[in-house]
Design a protein around this motif. Structure first.
Motif, PDB file in Angstrom:
ATOM      1  N   TYR A 110       9.644  -3.691 -18.167  1.00 57.73           N
ATOM      2  CA  TYR A 110       8.983  -2.677 -17.339  1.00 57.73           C
ATOM      3  C   TYR A 110       8.101  -1.783 -18.211  1.00 57.73           C
ATOM      4  O   TYR A 110       6.932  -1.524 -17.878  1.00 57.73           O
ATOM      5  CB  TYR A 110      10.036  -1.831 -16.610  1.00 57.73           C
ATOM      6  CG  TYR A 110       9.471  -0.583 -15.965  1.00 57.73           C
ATOM      7  CD1 TYR A 110       8.877  -0.633 -14.702  1.00 57.73           C
ATOM      8  CD2 TYR A 110       9.519   0.646 -16.623  1.00 57.73           C
ATOM      9  CE1 TYR A 110       8.344   0.510 -14.117  1.00 57.73           C
ATOM     10  CE2 TYR A 110       8.983   1.793 -16.043  1.00 57.73           C
ATOM     11  CZ  TYR A 110       8.395   1.716 -14.791  1.00 57.73           C
ATOM     12  OH  TYR A 110       7.856   2.845 -14.217  1.00 57.73           O
ATOM     13  N   TYR A 111       8.645  -1.293 -19.322  1.00 55.90           N
ATOM     14  CA  TYR A 111       7.878  -0.396 -20.177  1.00 55.90           C
ATOM     15  C   TYR A 111       6.735  -1.121 -20.881  1.00 55.90           C
ATOM     16  O   TYR A 111       5.690  -0.511 -21.176  1.00 55.90           O
ATOM     17  CB  TYR A 111       8.790   0.292 -21.188  1.00 55.90           C
ATOM     18  CG  TYR A 111       9.526   1.475 -20.599  1.00 55.90           C
ATOM     19  CD1 TYR A 111       8.850   2.666 -20.336  1.00 55.90           C
ATOM     20  CD2 TYR A 111      10.888   1.401 -20.305  1.00 55.90           C
ATOM     21  CE1 TYR A 111       9.515   3.757 -19.790  1.00 55.90           C
ATOM     22  CE2 TYR A 111      11.562   2.492 -19.756  1.00 55.90           C
ATOM     23  CZ  TYR A 111      10.861   3.670 -19.499  1.00 55.90           C
ATOM     24  OH  TYR A 111      11.515   4.750 -18.940  1.00 55.90           O
ATOM     25  N   ALA A 112       6.897  -2.409 -21.145  1.00 54.91           N
ATOM     26  CA  ALA A 112       5.787  -3.190 -21.707  1.00 54.91           C
ATOM     27  C   ALA A 112       4.621  -3.216 -20.716  1.00 54.91           C
ATOM     28  O   ALA A 112       3.453  -3.049 -21.094  1.00 54.91           O
ATOM     29  CB  ALA A 112       6.246  -4.601 -22.044  1.00 54.91           C
ATOM     30  N   LYS A 113       4.938  -3.386 -19.434  1.00 55.60           N
ATOM     31  CA  LYS A 113       3.903  -3.387 -18.393  1.00 55.60           C
ATOM     32  C   LYS A 113       3.256  -2.007 -18.269  1.00 55.60           C
ATOM     33  O   LYS A 113       2.039  -1.888 -18.069  1.00 55.60           O
ATOM     34  CB  LYS A 113       4.504  -3.804 -17.055  1.00 55.60           C
ATOM     35  CG  LYS A 113       4.932  -5.267 -17.001  1.00 55.60           C
ATOM     36  CD  LYS A 113       5.579  -5.600 -15.662  1.00 55.60           C
ATOM     37  CE  LYS A 113       6.045  -7.054 -15.627  1.00 55.60           C
ATOM     38  NZ  LYS A 113       6.756  -7.367 -14.361  1.00 55.60           N
ATOM     39  N   GLN A 114       4.073  -0.956 -18.376  1.00 55.20           N
ATOM     40  CA  GLN A 114       3.534   0.399 -18.292  1.00 55.20           C
ATOM     41  C   GLN A 114       2.620   0.702 -19.478  1.00 55.20           C
ATOM     42  O   GLN A 114       1.624   1.421 -19.341  1.00 55.20           O
ATOM     43  CB  GLN A 114       4.670   1.426 -18.229  1.00 55.20           C
ATOM     44  CG  GLN A 114       5.557   1.308 -17.005  1.00 55.20           C
ATOM     45  CD  GLN A 114       4.781   1.390 -15.708  1.00 55.20           C
ATOM     46  OE1 GLN A 114       4.080   2.370 -15.450  1.00 55.20           O
ATOM     47  NE2 GLN A 114       4.881   0.357 -14.886  1.00 55.20           N
ATOM     48  N   ALA A 115       2.962   0.166 -20.640  1.00 62.64           N
ATOM     49  CA  ALA A 115       2.115   0.346 -21.819  1.00 62.64           C
ATOM     50  C   ALA A 115       0.746  -0.296 -21.585  1.00 62.64           C
ATOM     51  O   ALA A 115      -0.292   0.291 -21.916  1.00 62.64           O
ATOM     52  CB  ALA A 115       2.782  -0.262 -23.048  1.00 62.64           C
ATOM     53  N   ILE A 116       0.751  -1.494 -21.013  1.00 66.42           N
ATOM     54  CA  ILE A 116      -0.514  -2.166 -20.700  1.00 66.42           C
ATOM     55  C   ILE A 116      -1.321  -1.332 -19.707  1.00 66.42           C
ATOM     56  O   ILE A 116      -2.524  -1.117 -19.886  1.00 66.42           O
ATOM     57  CB  ILE A 116      -0.248  -3.578 -20.143  1.00 66.42           C
ATOM     58  CG1 ILE A 116       0.302  -4.487 -21.248  1.00 66.42           C
ATOM     59  CG2 ILE A 116      -1.531  -4.179 -19.561  1.00 66.42           C
ATOM     60  CD1 ILE A 116       0.716  -5.871 -20.764  1.00 66.42           C
ATOM     61  N   ALA A 117      -0.633  -0.842 -18.669  1.00 67.17           N
ATOM     62  CA  ALA A 117      -1.314  -0.052 -17.639  1.00 67.17           C
ATOM     63  C   ALA A 117      -1.908   1.233 -18.213  1.00 67.17           C
ATOM     64  O   ALA A 117      -2.955   1.709 -17.745  1.00 67.17           O
ATOM     65  CB  ALA A 117      -0.337   0.287 -16.512  1.00 67.17           C
ATOM     66  N   ALA A 118      -1.261   1.784 -19.223  1.00 64.98           N
ATOM     67  CA  ALA A 118      -1.719   3.046 -19.820  1.00 64.98           C
ATOM     68  C   ALA A 118      -2.664   2.829 -20.990  1.00 64.98           C
ATOM     69  O   ALA A 118      -3.187   3.800 -21.551  1.00 64.98           O
ATOM     70  CB  ALA A 118      -0.514   3.865 -20.272  1.00 64.98           C
ATOM     71  N   GLY A 119      -2.866   1.573 -21.387  1.00 65.02           N
ATOM     72  CA  GLY A 119      -3.747   1.286 -22.514  1.00 65.02           C
ATOM     73  C   GLY A 119      -3.145   1.612 -23.859  1.00 65.02           C
ATOM     74  O   GLY A 119      -3.840   2.040 -24.778  1.00 65.02           O
ATOM     75  N   CYS A 120      -1.823   1.378 -24.002  1.00 62.84           N
ATOM     76  CA  CYS A 120      -1.112   1.679 -25.243  1.00 62.84           C
ATOM     77  C   CYS A 120      -0.635   0.405 -25.940  1.00 62.84           C
ATOM     78  O   CYS A 120      -0.252  -0.567 -25.286  1.00 62.84           O
ATOM     79  CB  CYS A 120       0.117   2.554 -24.970  1.00 62.84           C
ATOM     80  SG  CYS A 120      -0.225   4.165 -24.254  1.00 62.84           S
ATOM     81  N   ALA A 121      -0.619   0.440 -27.265  1.00 65.94           N
ATOM     82  CA  ALA A 121       0.046  -0.620 -28.025  1.00 65.94           C
ATOM     83  C   ALA A 121       1.543  -0.532 -27.740  1.00 65.94           C
ATOM     84  O   ALA A 121       2.054   0.522 -27.365  1.00 65.94           O
ATOM     85  CB  ALA A 121      -0.226  -0.437 -29.515  1.00 65.94           C
ATOM     86  N   PHE A 122       2.270  -1.651 -27.935  1.00 72.14           N
ATOM     87  CA  PHE A 122       3.707  -1.671 -27.631  1.00 72.14           C
ATOM     88  C   PHE A 122       4.476  -2.189 -28.838  1.00 72.14           C
ATOM     89  O   PHE A 122       4.168  -3.259 -29.385  1.00 72.14           O
ATOM     90  CB  PHE A 122       3.977  -2.567 -26.423  1.00 72.14           C
ATOM     91  CG  PHE A 122       5.375  -2.463 -25.878  1.00 72.14           C
ATOM     92  CD1 PHE A 122       5.787  -1.339 -25.178  1.00 72.14           C
ATOM     93  CD2 PHE A 122       6.289  -3.498 -26.049  1.00 72.14           C
ATOM     94  CE1 PHE A 122       7.068  -1.234 -24.660  1.00 72.14           C
ATOM     95  CE2 PHE A 122       7.582  -3.412 -25.543  1.00 72.14           C
ATOM     96  CZ  PHE A 122       7.972  -2.274 -24.840  1.00 72.14           C
ATOM     97  N   ILE A 123       5.471  -1.398 -29.256  1.00 69.48           N
ATOM     98  CA  ILE A 123       6.341  -1.770 -30.375  1.00 69.48           C
ATOM     99  C   ILE A 123       7.737  -1.983 -29.826  1.00 69.48           C
ATOM    100  O   ILE A 123       8.372  -1.049 -29.326  1.00 69.48           O
ATOM    101  CB  ILE A 123       6.375  -0.651 -31.444  1.00 69.48           C
ATOM    102  CG1 ILE A 123       4.961  -0.317 -31.921  1.00 69.48           C
ATOM    103  CG2 ILE A 123       7.253  -1.067 -32.618  1.00 69.48           C
ATOM    104  CD1 ILE A 123       4.886   0.972 -32.736  1.00 69.48           C
ATOM    105  N   ASN A 124       8.240  -3.201 -29.909  1.00 62.78           N
ATOM    106  CA  ASN A 124       9.547  -3.532 -29.346  1.00 62.78           C
ATOM    107  C   ASN A 124      10.594  -3.629 -30.452  1.00 62.78           C
ATOM    108  O   ASN A 124      10.683  -4.633 -31.155  1.00 62.78           O
ATOM    109  CB  ASN A 124       9.482  -4.861 -28.591  1.00 62.78           C
ATOM    110  CG  ASN A 124      10.826  -5.245 -28.012  1.00 62.78           C
ATOM    111  OD1 ASN A 124      11.559  -4.394 -27.515  1.00 62.78           O
ATOM    112  ND2 ASN A 124      11.167  -6.522 -28.095  1.00 62.78           N
ATOM    113  N   ALA A 125      11.388  -2.551 -30.599  1.00 61.23           N
ATOM    114  CA  ALA A 125      12.420  -2.528 -31.629  1.00 61.23           C
ATOM    115  C   ALA A 125      13.680  -3.275 -31.206  1.00 61.23           C
ATOM    116  O   ALA A 125      14.574  -3.488 -32.021  1.00 61.23           O
ATOM    117  CB  ALA A 125      12.768  -1.086 -31.978  1.00 61.23           C
ATOM    118  N   THR A 126      13.773  -3.688 -29.940  1.00 59.04           N
ATOM    119  CA  THR A 126      14.973  -4.353 -29.425  1.00 59.04           C
ATOM    120  C   THR A 126      14.903  -5.865 -29.662  1.00 59.04           C
ATOM    121  O   THR A 126      13.827  -6.414 -29.922  1.00 59.04           O
ATOM    122  CB  THR A 126      15.134  -4.100 -27.916  1.00 59.04           C
ATOM    123  OG1 THR A 126      14.249  -4.979 -27.191  1.00 59.04           O
ATOM    124  CG2 THR A 126      14.821  -2.663 -27.556  1.00 59.04           C
TER     125      THR A 126
END
Length: 351
Positions: A144-160
């Motif tokens: 969900y947050y990966a999709k929100q990052a795309i929608a907001a125009g943000c890079a995404f760092i997945n520490a999990t």
């Protein structure tokens, strides 16, 4: 130089260590004051160039608080190593989804406040990148947050350990959105997996034939509870593959089996067993115990990663950025040796 603007997903122990580290090293001036930090400056950025502009959580004891207060709220049990001043960032209520497992329902007190519009909040905060520090088992929430990052125009760092950067379909989505993607499963500064890999490589390079080896982890944080219930097999697979990459041949390896001991709090004990043979088939056996405090172990690596992501953004690179993934994560899109990963990372950030 422009600030590195970060949004935090999950205000748990790792977030606490990250914020405290920014405060601690942000005041450093002399070289000796940067002890414990691998790269005091990276690509021209110092710790005081990093700022957290948004944060999301679901625990009622954190939602609505200034981030400087939320990082010390229960159930966090990371040690206090630095006093964090008021940030002006209020912890927003994100959607619960699968962020809380059955075994952590008695630990986390879910807030009944309304969820914020995550993408809108990210945009308004000016965040350049989203740092996902959710529990290991939060697969739906991570996506969900990966999709929100795309929608907001943000890079995404997945520490999990949830597969995002190492999943070609997600890498494609971020590529098409012209955004960097980094992950999966953050390594520790002095972690058991890296130590295990280094020991095996050292022995193998010396002519030792490893016949069998295992690594067991025991911790007292909420992450250990969640891992035990929901992601034990996934973590075991990721760690075993990572450790196996240190040897040029196949052998019997088990790494990452986890258990929970509440009184350990934020401490972690790791146990290593290595069996092999050397000159003239002479047997060799190693038994080790390695003790660390969990949350601070993520701090130095996170400081490197967010600054490297700023480099990726500056270079306008998109999709999974393999050089950053290989440097700071156990399950990058392409597995490589520690030595090669670190050398490529140095070259990449030398701008």
């Amino acid at each position: 130089m422009p600030k590195v603007k970060v949004a935090l997903i999950g205000v748990g122990n790792c977030a606490s260590a990250f914020l405290q580290g920014l405060s601690y090293y942000g005041k450093a001036v002399k070289p000796e004051e940067f002890v414990g930090l691998r790269n005091p400056t990276l690509a021209g950025y110092a710790p005081n160039d990093i700022t957290v502009v948004a944060a999301f959580d679901v625990d009622e004891r954190k939602v609505g608080l200034d981030l400087s207060e939320a990082i010390y709220a229960k159930p966090n049990n990371a040690p206090q190593i630095s006093q964090v001043s008021k940030t002006g960032v209020t912890v927003s209520k994100g959607p619960l989804l699968d962020g809380v497992g059955e075994s952590t329902k008695h630990i986390v007190q879910a807030s009944n406040k309304a969820d914020v519009d995550v993408a809108k909040t990210l945009k308004e905060s000016g965040a350049e990148m989203v740092l996902n520090l959710l529990p290991s088992g939060a697969v739906k929430a991570t996506e969900y947050y990966a999709k929100q990052a795309i929608a907001a125009g943000c890079a995404f760092i997945n520490a999990t350990p949830n597969f995002i950067a190492s999943d070609p379909s997600w890498a494609k989505q971020f590529k098409e959105a012209n955004l960097p993607l980094i992950g999966d499963d953050l390594v520790d500064q002095v972690g058991s997996t890296a130590l295990h890999r280094t020991l095996l490589k050292l022995l193998s390079d010396s002519g030792v034939k490893i016949t069998e080896t295992y690594q067991l982890d025991v911790g007292g944080g909420a992450e250990s509870v969640d891992t035990l219930e929901r992601t034990r097999d996934t973590k075991r697979t990721i760690k075993t593959e990572s450790v196996a990459s240190a040897l040029p041949y196949k052998t019997q390896i088990v790494a990452g089996s986890t258990d929970y001991v509440d009184f350990l709090e934020n401490n972690r004990d790791s146990y290593f067993y290595i069996n092999g043979v050397y000159f003239c088939d002479t047997p060799l056996k190693i038994d080790l115990k390695f003790q660390t405090v969990d949350a601070p172990n993520a701090g130095s690596v996170l400081l490197d990663i967010v600054r490297a992501v700023k480099v990726a953004l500056t270079k306008k690179q998109t999709g999974a950025i393999e050089v950053i993934c290989a440097y700071g994560f156990k399950r990058p899109p392409e597995m490589t040796s520690i030595e090669i990963a670190e050398e490529k990372f140095k070259q990449y950030t030398n701008i």
